[in-house]
Write a protein that holds these residues in place. Structure first.
Motif, PDB file in Angstrom:
ATOM      1  N   PRO A 102      -7.618 -33.486 -32.824  1.00 37.09           N
ATOM      2  CA  PRO A 102      -7.265 -33.723 -31.418  1.00 37.09           C
ATOM      3  C   PRO A 102      -5.820 -33.297 -31.171  1.00 37.09           C
ATOM      4  O   PRO A 102      -5.013 -33.233 -32.096  1.00 37.09           O
ATOM      5  CB  PRO A 102      -7.435 -35.242 -31.267  1.00 37.09           C
ATOM      6  N   MET A 103      -5.489 -32.991 -29.922  1.00 38.20           N
ATOM      7  CA  MET A 103      -4.163 -32.470 -29.600  1.00 38.20           C
ATOM      8  C   MET A 103      -3.242 -33.594 -29.133  1.00 38.20           C
ATOM      9  O   MET A 103      -2.737 -33.590 -28.010  1.00 38.20           O
ATOM     10  CB  MET A 103      -4.287 -31.379 -28.523  1.00 38.20           C
ATOM     11  N   ASN A 104      -3.019 -34.555 -30.024  1.00 34.27           N
ATOM     12  CA  ASN A 104      -2.264 -35.736 -29.604  1.00 34.27           C
ATOM     13  C   ASN A 104      -1.279 -36.257 -30.644  1.00 34.27           C
ATOM     14  O   ASN A 104      -0.832 -37.392 -30.575  1.00 34.27           O
ATOM     15  CB  ASN A 104      -3.238 -36.862 -29.218  1.00 34.27           C
ATOM     16  N   LEU A 132      -2.765 -21.393 -28.782  1.00 42.38           N
ATOM     17  CA  LEU A 132      -1.850 -21.692 -27.679  1.00 42.38           C
ATOM     18  C   LEU A 132      -2.140 -23.053 -27.057  1.00 42.38           C
ATOM     19  O   LEU A 132      -1.223 -23.717 -26.554  1.00 42.38           O
ATOM     20  CB  LEU A 132      -1.923 -20.588 -26.621  1.00 42.38           C
ATOM     21  N   ALA A 133      -3.387 -23.469 -27.106  1.00 39.03           N
ATOM     22  CA  ALA A 133      -3.712 -24.806 -26.589  1.00 39.03           C
ATOM     23  C   ALA A 133      -2.985 -25.874 -27.402  1.00 39.03           C
ATOM     24  O   ALA A 133      -2.429 -26.836 -26.843  1.00 39.03           O
ATOM     25  CB  ALA A 133      -5.220 -25.032 -26.634  1.00 39.03           C
ATOM     26  N   TYR A 134      -2.957 -25.712 -28.711  1.00 37.05           N
ATOM     27  CA  TYR A 134      -2.240 -26.668 -29.553  1.00 37.05           C
ATOM     28  C   TYR A 134      -0.729 -26.595 -29.326  1.00 37.05           C
ATOM     29  O   TYR A 134      -0.044 -27.623 -29.308  1.00 37.05           O
ATOM     30  CB  TYR A 134      -2.562 -26.425 -31.030  1.00 37.05           C
ATOM     31  N   TRP A 139       3.874 -30.111 -25.459  1.00 37.55           N
ATOM     32  CA  TRP A 139       4.845 -30.351 -24.387  1.00 37.55           C
ATOM     33  C   TRP A 139       4.196 -30.829 -23.084  1.00 37.55           C
ATOM     34  O   TRP A 139       4.882 -31.163 -22.142  1.00 37.55           O
ATOM     35  CB  TRP A 139       5.674 -29.084 -24.125  1.00 37.55           C
ATOM     36  N   GLU A 140       2.873 -30.869 -23.033  1.00 35.24           N
ATOM     37  CA  GLU A 140       2.185 -31.316 -21.823  1.00 35.24           C
ATOM     38  C   GLU A 140       1.935 -32.811 -21.923  1.00 35.24           C
ATOM     39  O   GLU A 140       1.079 -33.274 -22.688  1.00 35.24           O
ATOM     40  CB  GLU A 140       0.870 -30.552 -21.653  1.00 35.24           C
ATOM     41  N   LEU A 141       2.664 -33.584 -21.151  1.00 37.48           N
ATOM     42  CA  LEU A 141       2.587 -35.043 -21.211  1.00 37.48           C
ATOM     43  C   LEU A 141       1.199 -35.513 -20.795  1.00 37.48           C
ATOM     44  O   LEU A 141       0.746 -35.239 -19.685  1.00 37.48           O
ATOM     45  CB  LEU A 141       3.646 -35.656 -20.296  1.00 37.48           C
ATOM     46  N   ALA A 178       3.529 -19.355 -31.786  1.00 42.60           N
ATOM     47  CA  ALA A 178       3.249 -19.069 -30.373  1.00 42.60           C
ATOM     48  C   ALA A 178       4.255 -18.054 -29.825  1.00 42.60           C
ATOM     49  O   ALA A 178       3.903 -17.169 -29.030  1.00 42.60           O
ATOM     50  CB  ALA A 178       3.297 -20.359 -29.554  1.00 42.60           C
ATOM     51  N   TYR A 179       5.495 -18.173 -30.253  1.00 46.94           N
ATOM     52  CA  TYR A 179       6.523 -17.206 -29.837  1.00 46.94           C
ATOM     53  C   TYR A 179       6.206 -15.816 -30.382  1.00 46.94           C
ATOM     54  O   TYR A 179       6.330 -14.808 -29.666  1.00 46.94           O
ATOM     55  CB  TYR A 179       7.888 -17.673 -30.318  1.00 46.94           C
TER      56      TYR A 179
END
Length: 368
Positions: A102-104, A132-134, A139-141, A178-179
């Motif tokens: 999970p992405m948490n 990119l989703a991970y 950074w997405e609260l 990602a960069y």
């Protein structure tokens, strides 16, 4: 030329050659070459089962090992190995999809680094989408974020920030990749901003890091995450980046301290500054990697650090057993303000916390 003079000159030449070789990271003898060790560990990993959190999700140690095997395969141009490592991932798109973390959490989100590395090899958009989703969700609260997580996000940091030194590999590795994939500065800016925060908050005057603010022990693998995270970030951080001087300062300070605490054998101990504890392989490999990258990039003085790195690598090799398992690897270890706690930690053979940094070293030393 007299025979005596010839022999004297030959002896001098041989001595200079030996001295030069000892000061370099090449010329390893059969059985200890990074190509041999990397191949043994990589193919061992390919044929292994997934390392899972409680049987549910991919464990970060497995991701680290997978990344190391890919790096080794690329450096040695082993196309068969690249294909096997790619095939090992393919089920995540179908029947093993439930194993995706999970992405948490920092330990879960770093899975994206593997997908992004595979994208760079294959250009398959499926990898890019997952990776990119991970990276972005760090950074997405989320809607259920607590007050502390919101506070970090408000300051421009990852909401997953927790000021554990492990994070400076777990967060930076996925942002770095990602960069590389997108060229978007936001990813490298994120990684650098986090690294400066952790350096300012956690690095001690001697350059090392306590396991936790309330646990004044320099645990090997804990410090190892910083020893790997900093040079990996510096390698791709733009030369004109505002945070580069601070990160380089922290890196050089740590490397100097590690050089001072290296054991005569070439290894480092379970607690870095405690000579009575046992030598530990995962931390040793991480510190060796930090030396190797610094030497290859020209950040470290070769006369000082190349012999130390060479000695460390040669000391590490005998800890790989006949089954291609790295031995004397400390298992996962929580903090505790008790020296005996670290002394008594079990040691596993084949623990991926150890296989991974051995592969990082082998990849860094392999190839032309």
């Amino acid at each position: 030329m007299s025979k005596k003079l010839f022999l004297s000159l030959f002896a001098l030449f041989a001595y200079q050659l030996l001295f030069a070789q000892k000061g370099t990271l090449t010329g390893f003898s059969k059985g200890s070459t990074p190509e041999e060790i990397g191949k043994r560990l990589s193919y061992h990993f390919v044929n292994s089962r997934h390392d899972l959190y409680a049987g549910r999700y991919m464990h970060y140690a497995g991701v680290c090992t997978w990344n190391g095997a890919l790096d080794y395969a690329l450096k040695t141009q082993d196309q068969k190995l690249i294909k096997l490592l790619q095939d090992k991932f393919e089920p995540f798109f179908t029947y093993e999809k439930a194993l995706l973390p999970p992405m948490n959490h920092v330990d879960y989100n770093m899975f994206g680094s593997l997908a992004l590395k595979l994208y760079q090899i294959t250009k398959d958009e499926r990898y890019k989408k997952i990776g990119l989703a991970y990276a972005d969700t760090q950074w997405e609260l989320p809607g259920n974020a607590n007050a502390a997580e919101k506070a970090w996000a408000d300051k421009g940091f990852s909401w997953q920030t927790r000021l554990w030194i492990d994070d400076m590999y777990m967060i930076t590795v996925v942002q770095n990749e990602a960069y590389k994939v997108t060229g978007d500065r936001k990813y490298i800016d994120r990684a650098a901003k986090e690294m400066v925060l952790y350096l300012n908050e956690l690095q001690r005057p001697n350059g090392l890091f306590y396991h936790a603010p309330d646990v004044p022990y320099y645990w090997g693998r804990g410090d190892g995450w910083m020893a790997v995270g900093m040079p990996d970030l510096l390698r791709i951080l733009p030369k004109d980046h505002q945070d580069r001087p601070r990160i380089m300062e922290g890196y050089l300070k740590m490397m100097k301290s590690l050089k001072d605490y290296q054991r005569p054998s070439g290894m480092w101990n379970q607690l870095i500054d405690q000579p009575d504890l046992w030598v530990e392989t995962s931390g040793t490999a991480m510190f060796t990697y930090g030396f190797i990258v610094g030497l290859q990039e020209g950040w470290l003085d070769a006369a000082t650090y190349a012999p130390a790195a060479r000695k460390a690598w040669l000391a590490m090799v005998p800890y790989v057993d006949a089954r291609n398992n790295v031995t004397e690897v400390c298992i996962g270890t929580g903090k505790k303000n008790d020296k005996q706690h670290y002394q008594d930690r079990p040691r596993n053979a084949g623990d991926l916390h150890g296989q991974a940094p051995y592969l990082w070293c082998a990849a860094a030393l392999s190839g032309k």
